[in-house]
Design a protein around this motif. Structure first.
Motif, mmCIF file in Angstrom:
data_model
loop_
_atom_site.group_PDB
_atom_site.id
_atom_site.type_symbol
_atom_site.label_atom_id
_atom_site.label_comp_id
_atom_site.label_asym_id
_atom_site.label_seq_id
_atom_site.Cartn_x
_atom_site.Cartn_y
_atom_site.Cartn_z
ATOM 1 N N CYS A 37 57.393 56.046 46.790
ATOM 2 C CA CYS A 37 57.454 57.385 47.357
ATOM 3 C C CYS A 37 58.050 58.360 46.340
ATOM 4 O O CYS A 37 59.141 58.107 45.807
ATOM 5 C CB CYS A 37 58.295 57.380 48.632
ATOM 6 S SG CYS A 37 58.596 59.031 49.311
ATOM 7 N N PRO A 38 57.389 59.481 46.054
ATOM 8 C CA PRO A 38 57.896 60.445 45.079
ATOM 9 C C PRO A 38 59.183 61.138 45.516
ATOM 10 O O PRO A 38 59.876 61.715 44.679
ATOM 11 C CB PRO A 38 56.756 61.465 44.964
ATOM 12 C CG PRO A 38 55.551 60.794 45.501
ATOM 13 C CD PRO A 38 56.050 59.848 46.548
ATOM 14 N N LEU A 39 59.503 61.074 46.814
ATOM 15 C CA LEU A 39 60.693 61.767 47.309
ATOM 16 C C LEU A 39 61.909 60.854 47.391
ATOM 17 O O LEU A 39 63.000 61.212 46.939
ATOM 18 C CB LEU A 39 60.396 62.373 48.689
ATOM 19 C CG LEU A 39 61.537 63.131 49.376
ATOM 20 C CD1 LEU A 39 62.043 64.271 48.501
ATOM 21 C CD2 LEU A 39 61.066 63.669 50.734
ATOM 22 N N GLN A 99 57.803 51.230 51.379
ATOM 23 C CA GLN A 99 57.152 50.871 52.630
ATOM 24 C C GLN A 99 56.378 52.079 53.145
ATOM 25 O O GLN A 99 56.959 53.132 53.381
ATOM 26 C CB GLN A 99 58.181 50.422 53.670
ATOM 27 C CG GLN A 99 58.969 49.180 53.269
ATOM 28 C CD GLN A 99 59.979 48.779 54.322
ATOM 29 O OE1 GLN A 99 60.025 49.350 55.408
ATOM 30 N NE2 GLN A 99 60.779 47.778 54.013
ATOM 31 N N ALA A 100 55.076 51.917 53.310
ATOM 32 C CA ALA A 100 54.247 53.040 53.732
ATOM 33 C C ALA A 100 53.030 52.524 54.482
ATOM 34 O O ALA A 100 52.617 51.376 54.305
ATOM 35 C CB ALA A 100 53.807 53.871 52.527
ATOM 36 N N ALA A 101 52.459 53.394 55.318
ATOM 37 C CA ALA A 101 51.269 53.056 56.098
ATOM 38 C C ALA A 101 50.243 54.176 55.941
ATOM 39 O O ALA A 101 50.612 55.334 55.709
ATOM 40 C CB ALA A 101 51.635 52.880 57.569
ATOM 41 N N TYR A 131 51.816 60.765 50.693
ATOM 42 C CA TYR A 131 51.464 60.806 49.276
ATOM 43 C C TYR A 131 50.274 59.897 49.005
ATOM 44 O O TYR A 131 49.964 58.999 49.787
ATOM 45 C CB TYR A 131 52.658 60.423 48.391
ATOM 46 C CG TYR A 131 53.211 59.028 48.604
ATOM 47 C CD1 TYR A 131 52.875 57.978 47.763
ATOM 48 C CD2 TYR A 131 54.094 58.767 49.654
ATOM 49 C CE1 TYR A 131 53.386 56.701 47.948
ATOM 50 C CE2 TYR A 131 54.623 57.494 49.850
ATOM 51 C CZ TYR A 131 54.263 56.464 48.990
ATOM 52 O OH TYR A 131 54.770 55.204 49.177
ATOM 53 N N LEU A 132 49.606 60.161 47.899
ATOM 54 C CA LEU A 132 48.416 59.400 47.528
ATOM 55 C C LEU A 132 48.845 58.096 46.864
ATOM 56 O O LEU A 132 49.687 58.095 45.959
ATOM 57 C CB LEU A 132 47.568 60.225 46.556
ATOM 58 C CG LEU A 132 46.139 59.755 46.283
ATOM 59 C CD1 LEU A 132 45.312 59.828 47.564
ATOM 60 C CD2 LEU A 132 45.504 60.621 45.194
ATOM 61 N N ASN A 133 48.265 56.982 47.344
ATOM 62 C CA ASN A 133 48.622 55.687 46.784
ATOM 63 C C ASN A 133 47.456 54.718 46.978
ATOM 64 O O ASN A 133 47.061 54.463 48.120
ATOM 65 C CB ASN A 133 49.882 55.138 47.464
ATOM 66 C CG ASN A 133 50.650 54.188 46.578
ATOM 67 O OD1 ASN A 133 50.440 54.140 45.371
ATOM 68 N ND2 ASN A 133 51.546 53.417 47.177
ATOM 69 N N PRO A 134 46.856 54.223 45.868
ATOM 70 C CA PRO A 134 47.259 54.404 44.477
ATOM 71 C C PRO A 134 46.916 55.798 43.943
ATOM 72 O O PRO A 134 46.133 56.525 44.549
ATOM 73 C CB PRO A 134 46.462 53.324 43.745
ATOM 74 C CG PRO A 134 45.225 53.161 44.573
ATOM 75 C CD PRO A 134 45.680 53.334 45.993
ATOM 76 N N GLN A 135 47.510 56.123 42.773
ATOM 77 C CA GLN A 135 47.290 57.413 42.127
ATOM 78 C C GLN A 135 46.583 57.214 40.789
ATOM 79 O O GLN A 135 46.700 56.156 40.169
ATOM 80 C CB GLN A 135 48.611 58.139 41.908
ATOM 81 C CG GLN A 135 49.305 58.536 43.195
ATOM 82 C CD GLN A 135 50.516 59.414 42.985
ATOM 83 O OE1 GLN A 135 50.880 59.747 41.852
ATOM 84 N NE2 GLN A 135 51.156 59.806 44.082
ATOM 85 N N VAL A 169 49.110 57.774 52.210
ATOM 86 C CA VAL A 169 49.995 56.941 53.010
ATOM 87 C C VAL A 169 51.230 57.762 53.365
ATOM 88 O O VAL A 169 51.524 58.766 52.719
ATOM 89 C CB VAL A 169 50.409 55.662 52.258
ATOM 90 C CG1 VAL A 169 49.194 54.808 51.931
ATOM 91 C CG2 VAL A 169 51.185 55.994 50.974
ATOM 92 N N ARG A 170 51.944 57.313 54.405
ATOM 93 C CA ARG A 170 53.178 57.997 54.805
ATOM 94 C C ARG A 170 54.352 57.052 54.633
ATOM 95 O O ARG A 170 54.327 55.922 55.113
ATOM 96 C CB ARG A 170 53.088 58.494 56.251
ATOM 97 C CG ARG A 170 54.231 59.460 56.604
ATOM 98 C CD ARG A 170 54.029 60.113 57.946
ATOM 99 N NE ARG A 170 52.832 60.944 58.033
ATOM 100 C CZ ARG A 170 52.735 62.183 57.544
ATOM 101 N NH1 ARG A 170 53.774 62.727 56.917
ATOM 102 N NH2 ARG A 170 51.625 62.862 57.687
ATOM 103 N N CYS A 171 55.359 57.545 53.917
ATOM 104 C CA CYS A 171 56.529 56.732 53.623
ATOM 105 C C CYS A 171 57.237 56.344 54.919
ATOM 106 O O CYS A 171 57.507 57.199 55.777
ATOM 107 C CB CYS A 171 57.471 57.498 52.704
ATOM 108 S SG CYS A 171 59.009 56.624 52.332
ATOM 109 N N GLY A 172 57.590 55.057 55.049
ATOM 110 C CA GLY A 172 58.287 54.588 56.235
ATOM 111 C C GLY A 172 59.763 54.932 56.231
ATOM 112 O O GLY A 172 60.443 54.746 57.237
ATOM 113 N N VAL A 173 60.267 55.454 55.106
ATOM 114 C CA VAL A 173 61.682 55.807 55.002
ATOM 115 C C VAL A 173 61.898 57.291 55.258
ATOM 116 O O VAL A 173 62.658 57.685 56.147
ATOM 117 C CB VAL A 173 62.249 55.412 53.626
ATOM 118 C CG1 VAL A 173 63.727 55.805 53.516
ATOM 119 C CG2 VAL A 173 62.059 53.921 53.370
#
Length: 307
Positions: free
Chosen positions: A6-8, A13-15, A38-42, A29-33
Motif C-alpha cells: 500500500c502506498p499510504l 493485505q488487500a482485496a 491502489y493499482l496492484n500489480p503496477q 485493490v483496497r488496502c485492508g489496513v
C-alpha cells in the motif's frame, strides 16, 4: 509489472475493489489496513514511460487547441489556476510538477511576477515545451531531480499525484524544496465525490494503468500529514462538466452501442458545447461539488531538521 505494498501505510493485505470491471478499473485493490485503493500489480518505470506517449489523451488535448471555443476554454482554465495561486502568493519562485507542454508556466511567466520551473517525465511534452515556448523543462521526476532546498514559494501539481508510484517519497522531496511559508497546490480526483458513486467502475478516477492510487479526502490528508504538510483547503472544481466528461467517455466506451458511442463521444469532446453549458456547469459545481478537487497545503515541519 510488479506487486507493491500500500502506498499510504505499506500494508500488504488487500482485496479487489471490483469483482468484475472494465479495463479502466481492472486491477485496483483496497488496502485492508488503511482503506486506500491502489493499482496492484503496477507497471515498471520503463513501462510507465510507454503509456505517456503522444497517444496519451490528456497530452493530445493539451497539444490540440484548434478552434476559438477550445482556445477560450484553455485560457479560462489558465486564468483560474493563476487566480487560485494569487490567493496565497503574489509572486516569487514556482515549480510545476508534471507540467505537460508548459502552457501554464508560460502563462504565469508572461505576467511578470513569477520565476517558473517545470518538471516533466514525458519526452513528448518536454519537446513540445521547448518548441512552442522555448521552455527548458527538467526531464526528471521530483524524487530524482536536483533542486535547491527551501527554494520555492509555490509547488503546483495538476492531476499528477495520483500518477506517482511513490507518493510519500515525492511529497518528502517537495517538502524539502519548499520555503517554510510556501504553498502546495494539488488538483486531483477523490473517490468520495458524488460523481464517483454515480459512475461507479466507469468513473474517471479509476484509470488503469495511469492512476496508481485513488484517494479519498481523509486518506489524502493522512498522506500529506505524513510528509509534513497541513491541509489548508480542499474544495470542488467550479466547472463540474470538465470533471464529468472523462467519466462520460469511459462509460460510453464500455456501455453503449457503436453508433451511440460515437455520438456521445463527439458531444463530450465538443468545446463549443462545453462553453455554452459553462454557466450551468459552474452552478452544479458550486452546489454539488464533484470529485475533482483543488487542495491547498502548507509545510508545518522541517523533516530534515527533526522539528
Amino acid at each position: 509489472m510488479h506487486y507493491v505494498r500500500c502506498p499510504l501505510c505499506s500494508g500488504d493485505q488487500a482485496a479487489p475493489v471490483f469483482d468484475e470491471a472494465p479495463s479502466n478499473s481492472s486491477g485496483y485493490v483496497r488496502c485492508g489496513v488503511c482503506g486506500l485503493a491502489y493499482l496492484n500489480p503496477q507497471p515498471e518505470p520503463n513501462e510507465l514511460e510507454v503509456h505517456y506517449s503522444a497517444d496519451y489523451l490528456p497530452f493530445q488535448q493539451v497539444l490540440d487547441r484548434q478552434g476559438r471555443a477550445r482556445r477560450l476554454l484553455v485560457h479560462y482554465g489558465l486564468w483560474q489556476r493563476a487566480r487560485l495561486i494569487d490567493r496565497y502568493k503574489h509572486g516569487g519562485e514556482l515549480l510545476e510538477i508534471g507540467c505537460a507542454d508548459g502552457t501554464f508556466l508560460h502563462y504565469l511567466e508572461s505576467r511578470g511576477n513569477w520565476r517558473v520551473q517545470g518538471l516533466e517525465v514525458s519526452d513528448v511534452a518536454v519537446r513540445a515545451a521547448r518548441e512552442r515556448y522555448g521552455l527548458k523543462l527538467i526531464h526528471e521526476s521530483v524524487e530524482a531531480a536536483v533542486l535547491p532546498d527551501a527554494h520555492y514559494d509555490v509547488v503546483a501539481m495538476w492531476d499528477v499525484l495520483e500518477h506517482l508510484p511513490n507518493p510519500r517519497v515525492a511529497l518528502a522531496a517537495i517538502h524539502r524544496i519548499m520555503k517554510p511559508d510556501g504553498v502546495l497546490i494539488i488538483r486531483m480526483p477523490l473517490e468520495d465525490g458524488w460523481d464517483a458513486r454515480l459512475f461507479g467502475r466507469y468513473w474517471a478516477g479509476w484509470s488503469a494503468p495511469y492512476h496508481l492510487a485513488v484517494y479519498s479526502a481523509d486518506r489524502l490528508e493522512r498522506l500529506l500529514a505524513g510528509a509534513g504538510f497541513s491541509l489548508v483547503q480542499a474544495r470542488g472544481m467550479q466547472s463540474a462538466l470538465s470533471c464529468l466528461i472523462p467519466s462520460i467517455r469511459q462509460w460510453a466506451e464500455a456501455s453503449v452501442g457503436r453508433m451511440a458511442k460515437h455520438i456521445v463521444l463527439a458531444l463530450a469532446g465538443s468545446a463549443l458545447l462545453q462553453a455554452l453549458f459553462a454557466p450551468l456547469s459552474w452552478l452544479i459545481g458550486a452546489v454539488w461539488p464533484v470529485s475533482c478537487r483543488l487542495v491547498v497545503a502548507c509545510p508545518v515541519t522541517r523533516l530534515d531538521s527533526g522539528e
